[in-house]
Design a protein around this motif. Structure first.
Motif, PDB file in Angstrom:
ATOM      1  N   UNK A   1       0.925  -1.052   0.234  1.00  0.00           N
ATOM      2  CA  UNK A   1      -0.098  -0.157  -0.036  1.00  0.00           C
ATOM      3  C   UNK A   1       0.972   1.228  -0.008  1.00  0.00           C
ATOM      4  N   UNK A   2       0.698   2.177  -0.952  1.00  0.00           N
ATOM      5  CA  UNK A   2       1.177   3.274  -1.003  1.00  0.00           C
ATOM      6  C   UNK A   2       0.348   4.519  -1.175  1.00  0.00           C
ATOM      7  N   UNK A   3       0.984   5.691  -0.204  1.00  0.00           N
ATOM      8  CA  UNK A   3       0.038   6.687  -0.268  1.00  0.00           C
ATOM      9  C   UNK A   3       1.058   7.964  -0.982  1.00  0.00           C
TER      10      UNK A   3
ATOM     11  N   UNK B   1       2.392  16.850  -5.195  1.00  0.00           N
ATOM     12  CA  UNK B   1       3.419  17.266  -4.414  1.00  0.00           C
ATOM     13  C   UNK B   1       4.747  17.622  -5.343  1.00  0.00           C
ATOM     14  N   UNK B   2       5.597  18.498  -5.096  1.00  0.00           N
ATOM     15  CA  UNK B   2       6.716  18.910  -5.696  1.00  0.00           C
ATOM     16  C   UNK B   2       7.710  17.510  -5.742  1.00  0.00           C
TER      17      UNK B   2
ATOM     18  N   UNK C   1      10.130  13.250  -8.729  1.00  0.00           N
ATOM     19  CA  UNK C   1      10.513  11.705  -8.895  1.00  0.00           C
ATOM     20  C   UNK C   1      10.125  11.209 -10.134  1.00  0.00           C
ATOM     21  N   UNK C   2       8.929  11.726 -10.612  1.00  0.00           N
ATOM     22  CA  UNK C   2       8.305  11.107 -11.494  1.00  0.00           C
ATOM     23  C   UNK C   2       9.072  11.679 -13.020  1.00  0.00           C
TER      24      UNK C   2
ATOM     25  N   UNK D   1      16.124  13.630  -0.817  1.00  0.00           N
ATOM     26  CA  UNK D   1      15.755  12.603  -2.034  1.00  0.00           C
ATOM     27  C   UNK D   1      14.620  11.998  -1.722  1.00  0.00           C
ATOM     28  N   UNK D   2      13.813  12.203  -1.066  1.00  0.00           N
ATOM     29  CA  UNK D   2      12.421  11.722  -0.661  1.00  0.00           C
ATOM     30  C   UNK D   2      11.668  11.911  -1.957  1.00  0.00           C
ATOM     31  N   UNK D   3      10.749  10.700  -2.387  1.00  0.00           N
ATOM     32  CA  UNK D   3      10.099  10.819  -3.852  1.00  0.00           C
ATOM     33  C   UNK D   3       8.746  11.029  -3.673  1.00  0.00           C
ATOM     34  N   UNK D   4       8.229  11.455  -2.260  1.00  0.00           N
ATOM     35  CA  UNK D   4       6.896  11.575  -2.107  1.00  0.00           C
ATOM     36  C   UNK D   4       5.880  10.410  -1.927  1.00  0.00           C
ATOM     37  N   UNK D   5       6.473   9.220  -1.733  1.00  0.00           N
ATOM     38  CA  UNK D   5       5.664   7.908  -1.744  1.00  0.00           C
ATOM     39  C   UNK D   5       5.984   7.431  -0.402  1.00  0.00           C
TER      40      UNK D   5
END
Length: 101
Positions: free
Chosen positions: A13-15, A20-21, A26-27, A78-82
């Motif tokens: 499960x991913x939130x 978000x920036x 990351x994408x 370097x957090x990808x937002x996931x």
């Protein structure tokens, strides 16, 4: 000689906030480094595959680091937002189910 096929699966499960920036960056990075024209779902599948194979402590190539239950792993810059939620056991790996097919 006998042969058997075993299907192994896990649910992760991913939130994330697609606006978000961190997620957008990351994408974009994933598209530049790995797959031009990739969708959000393509990148999320890559994240799921990666953490299943290598865990959550390492940076995912072309994406960055995930967080687990709100705790950022690796370099927070370097957090990808996931965020991986309630999907991993005490060893930070998913619990797998198996079926003979």
């Amino acid at each position: 000689m006998k042969q058997i096929d075993v299907e192994v699966s896990a649910t992760i499960s991913m939130k994330y906030d697609p606006e978000s920036k961190e997620f957008k960056a990351a994408l974009e990075s994933y598209r530049d480094a790995i797959e031009d024209g990739a969708s959000e779902e393509d990148m999320l599948r890559q994240i799921a595959w990666y953490i299943t194979a290598f865990g959550t402590e390492n940076m995912i190539e072309g994406i960055g680091y995930v967080s687990v239950d709100g705790e950022k792993k690796g370099d927070p810059e370097n957090w990808c937002g996931v965020d991986i939620e309630n999907s991993l056991n005490i060893n930070d790996t998913p619990d797998f189910s198996t079926a003979i097919i």
